[in-house]
Write a protein that holds these residues in place. Structure first.
Motif, PDB file in Angstrom:
ATOM      1  N   GLY A  20     -11.487  -5.123   0.134  1.00  0.00           N
ATOM      2  CA  GLY A  20      -9.953  -4.510   0.228  1.00  0.00           C
ATOM      3  C   GLY A  20     -10.048  -3.599   1.407  1.00  0.00           C
ATOM      4  N   VAL A  21      -8.970  -3.544   2.389  1.00  0.00           N
ATOM      5  CA  VAL A  21      -9.112  -2.394   3.317  1.00  0.00           C
ATOM      6  C   VAL A  21      -7.402  -1.951   3.346  1.00  0.00           C
ATOM      7  CG1 VAL A  21     -10.595  -3.504   5.150  1.00  0.00           C
ATOM      8  CG2 VAL A  21      -8.130  -4.135   5.393  1.00  0.00           C
ATOM      9  N   LEU A  22      -7.383  -0.877   3.837  1.00  0.00           N
ATOM     10  CA  LEU A  22      -6.177   0.030   3.940  1.00  0.00           C
ATOM     11  C   LEU A  22      -5.151  -0.372   2.776  1.00  0.00           C
ATOM     12  CD1 LEU A  22      -4.798   2.109   6.080  1.00  0.00           C
ATOM     13  CD2 LEU A  22      -3.108   0.253   6.518  1.00  0.00           C
ATOM     14  N   PRO A  23      -5.621   0.227   1.651  1.00  0.00           N
ATOM     15  CA  PRO A  23      -4.702  -0.131   0.272  1.00  0.00           C
ATOM     16  C   PRO A  23      -3.492   0.729   0.569  1.00  0.00           C
ATOM     17  CG  PRO A  23      -6.449   1.252  -0.177  1.00  0.00           C
ATOM     18  CD  PRO A  23      -6.639   0.825   1.337  1.00  0.00           C
ATOM     19  N   LYS A  24      -2.467   0.322   0.159  1.00  0.00           N
ATOM     20  CA  LYS A  24      -0.966   0.892   0.174  1.00  0.00           C
ATOM     21  C   LYS A  24      -0.544   0.922  -1.483  1.00  0.00           C
ATOM     22  CE  LYS A  24      -0.340   2.480   4.416  1.00  0.00           C
ATOM     23  NZ  LYS A  24      -0.122   3.665   4.569  1.00  0.00           N
ATOM     24  N   LEU A  25      -0.268   2.218  -1.836  1.00  0.00           N
ATOM     25  CA  LEU A  25       0.489   2.304  -3.438  1.00  0.00           C
ATOM     26  C   LEU A  25       1.907   2.745  -3.199  1.00  0.00           C
ATOM     27  CD1 LEU A  25      -2.331   4.461  -4.999  1.00  0.00           C
ATOM     28  CD2 LEU A  25      -1.757   2.194  -5.543  1.00  0.00           C
ATOM     29  N   LEU A  26       2.647   2.030  -4.010  1.00  0.00           N
ATOM     30  CA  LEU A  26       4.127   2.494  -4.218  1.00  0.00           C
ATOM     31  C   LEU A  26       4.526   2.233  -5.789  1.00  0.00           C
ATOM     32  CD1 LEU A  26       6.756   2.692  -3.028  1.00  0.00           C
ATOM     33  CD2 LEU A  26       7.250   0.514  -2.813  1.00  0.00           C
ATOM     34  N   GLN A  27       4.966   3.151  -6.303  1.00  0.00           N
ATOM     35  CA  GLN A  27       5.503   3.323  -7.953  1.00  0.00           C
ATOM     36  C   GLN A  27       7.016   2.899  -7.657  1.00  0.00           C
ATOM     37  OE1 GLN A  27       4.699   6.256 -11.053  1.00  0.00           O
ATOM     38  NE2 GLN A  27       4.535   4.476 -12.252  1.00  0.00           N
ATOM     39  N   LEU A  28       7.397   1.967  -8.259  1.00  0.00           N
ATOM     40  CA  LEU A  28       8.854   1.619  -8.219  1.00  0.00           C
ATOM     41  C   LEU A  28       9.542   2.345  -9.493  1.00  0.00           C
ATOM     42  CD1 LEU A  28       8.800  -2.141  -7.742  1.00  0.00           C
ATOM     43  CD2 LEU A  28       9.286  -0.565  -6.140  1.00  0.00           C
ATOM     44  N   ASP A  29      10.769   2.656  -9.025  1.00  0.00           N
ATOM     45  CA  ASP A  29      11.670   3.221 -10.165  1.00  0.00           C
ATOM     46  C   ASP A  29      11.580   2.744 -11.664  1.00  0.00           C
ATOM     47  OD1 ASP A  29      12.201   5.226  -8.473  1.00  0.00           O
ATOM     48  OD2 ASP A  29      14.114   4.486  -8.036  1.00  0.00           O
ATOM     49  N   ASN A  30      11.257   1.510 -11.690  1.00  0.00           N
ATOM     50  CA  ASN A  30      11.138   0.647 -12.807  1.00  0.00           C
ATOM     51  C   ASN A  30       9.716   0.838 -13.498  1.00  0.00           C
ATOM     52  OD1 ASN A  30       9.648  -1.098 -11.356  1.00  0.00           O
ATOM     53  ND2 ASN A  30      10.672  -2.804 -11.835  1.00  0.00           N
TER      54      ASN A  30
END
Length: 447
Positions: free
Chosen positions: A350-360
């Motif tokens: 894996g390269v350039l991981p991106k994280l996002l926590q949704l409101d749910n």
């Protein structure tokens, strides 16, 4: 079990509202990771699909991936660096903006604005390339409405600089050569950090040369150029401070410079000055990471950083560096970044991981190479992840099918867009050309 199945079906009904009626329904059974030493192809989701993800035969998530939307297709064949490294943001006027690199993947391109862009007025379903400057927006919005983002200036020629003696030098797997210097001994233009700021009511970003309080920090030359690089995700903390995990992060140890880790900084004045808080030094797991002891310069790089709902700070880091597909590691902090857990291997590549926590509450991880993957976590900590949802086929391919660099943009409590490059796209003439694509994804936990 019956209740889980019923909830899953209810979730599918809700998810299918975002899809056409002819999108196939499916079911995915979790397989887990058989070996970190080999790349394991995940769940094929190349076209629009809606289904239930099961863990130990119990429904865990309902997931819907829309058909890919084409943002732009290259008009000719391009080499590495062009039609790659896409980003996506929402402009101040409400439109979505997608941009991508149109220059060499090298220090010589830094700060020169070598990119193209397109806009969407229908939440990413269709895109149009327009003339002029990119619409205002993006960056991290502070509590006073100001936006800030990292700025990378044009790299300077080493031959034109008056530099002190380097601390150390080495080469890395991609053939680049580095020489390291104490930041405190460098000319002013090579110290500190460059931040772009967009104040409310202004019509353009203003670049600031701001303070970096890190007495042990090193800067480096890349071949015959001296870049000032300070990349990483910024997040707003509960008290309004800005936190960031950045790379590349080089430090001197007993007169030598070990492979890079990442550094955690905090700004209490809206990005005008930054203080070092802690470091996550390169600590490879030599049992699970066969290339762990071979990295001379780039150890942990491209960190993704997110502050979770329970106030845990989560960091995911790349190690892939030309030695082969090497794993991503994760580390977390429960004391606002003062200390971090020992980094743990949790993928095979894996390269350039991106994280996002949704409101749910669902945590999203996007990364690539080979291909392009999405993973989801529902444990609130990012410790346990689904199998990868594969958005591009890569099995049997001799060449890269994507640069592997994604970006994420939330659309609602359970929806987001992911943008990525596709090197195997066929244009209207049937020719293989690089393309930039966007997909809408909807995901819900099964209670």
């Amino acid at each position: 079990m019956k209740a889980l199945f019923t909830n899953a079906m209810l979730g599918l009904v809700a998810l299918s509202c975002h899809q056409s009626s002819d999108v196939p329904m499916t079911e995915w059974q979790e397989q887990g990771i058989a070996s970190y030493a080999e790349i394991q192809h995940g769940l094929p989701t190349y076209e629009g699909v809606t289904g239930v993800y099961k863990r130990k035969n119990e429904a865990n998530l309902t997931v819907s991936l829309a058909e890919p939307s084409v943002v732009s297709v290259a008009d000719q064949e391009y080499g590495w660096g062009y039609f790659q490294f896409p980003n996506i943001y929402r402009a101040l006027d409400g439109r979505l903006v997608a941009s991508w690199n149109m220059g060499a993947d090298a220090a010589e391109s830094y700060g020169k604005g070598l990119n193209s862009f397109a806009v969407s007025s229908d939440e990413g379903k269709t895109w149009e390339e327009v003339e002029g400057e990119m619409p205002l927006g993006g960056g991290l919005v502070l509590k006073d409405g100001t936006s800030i983002k990292n700025h990378t200036p044009v790299a300077l020629k080493v031959s034109e600089l008056d530099l002190p003696k380097p601390v150390d030098s080495n080469k890395e797997a991609y053939g680049r050569s580095f020489a390291y210097y104490r930041m405190s001994e460098l000319p002013d233009t090579l110290r500190g950090v460059y931040i772009a700021r967009l104040s409310p009511g202004n019509s353009r970003w203003n670049v600031e040369h701001n303070v970096l309080n890190d007495p042990e920090a090193l800067r480096y030359t890349d071949g015959n150029l001296f870049p000032v690089v300070w990349w990483g995700d910024m997040r707003i903390e509960a008290d309004g401070s800005v936190a960031t995990v950045t790379y590349p992060s080089f430090y001197e140890v007993s007169g030598k410079v070990p492979a890079a880790g990442v550094s955690f900084y905090r700004s209490k004045d809206g990005g005008k000055s930054w203080d070092i808080v802690s470091k996550i030094p390169y600590q490879p797991d030599l049992k699970l990471d066969s290339n762990g002891g071979k990295r001379l310069s780039l150890g942990f790089t491209e960190p993704a950083f997110e502050i979770l709902k329970d106030s845990t700070y989560l960091c995911v880091m790349r190690t892939t560096d030309g030695l082969g597909n090497s794993p991503m590691y994760l580390s977390s902090s429960d004391d606002r970044g003062r200390t971090w857990t020992k980094p743990q291997v949790f993928t095979s590549s894996g390269v350039l991981p991106k994280l996002l926590q949704l409101d749910n509450g669902v945590l999203v991880l996007a990364s690539g190479r080979p291909g392009m993957q999405l993973r989801f976590s529902t444990d609130g900590k990012g410790h346990k992840w689904t199998d990868p949802f594969e958005m591009l086929p890569f099995e049997g391919q001799k060449e890269q099918v994507s640069c592997g660099y994604p970006d994420l943009l939330p659309l609602g409590p359970n929806r987001f867009l992911v943008i990525y490059s596709d090197f195997s796209h066929k244009n209207e003439k049937g020719e293989i050309r690089k393309a930039i694509k966007v997909r809408e994804v909807t995901v819900e936990q099964v209670e």
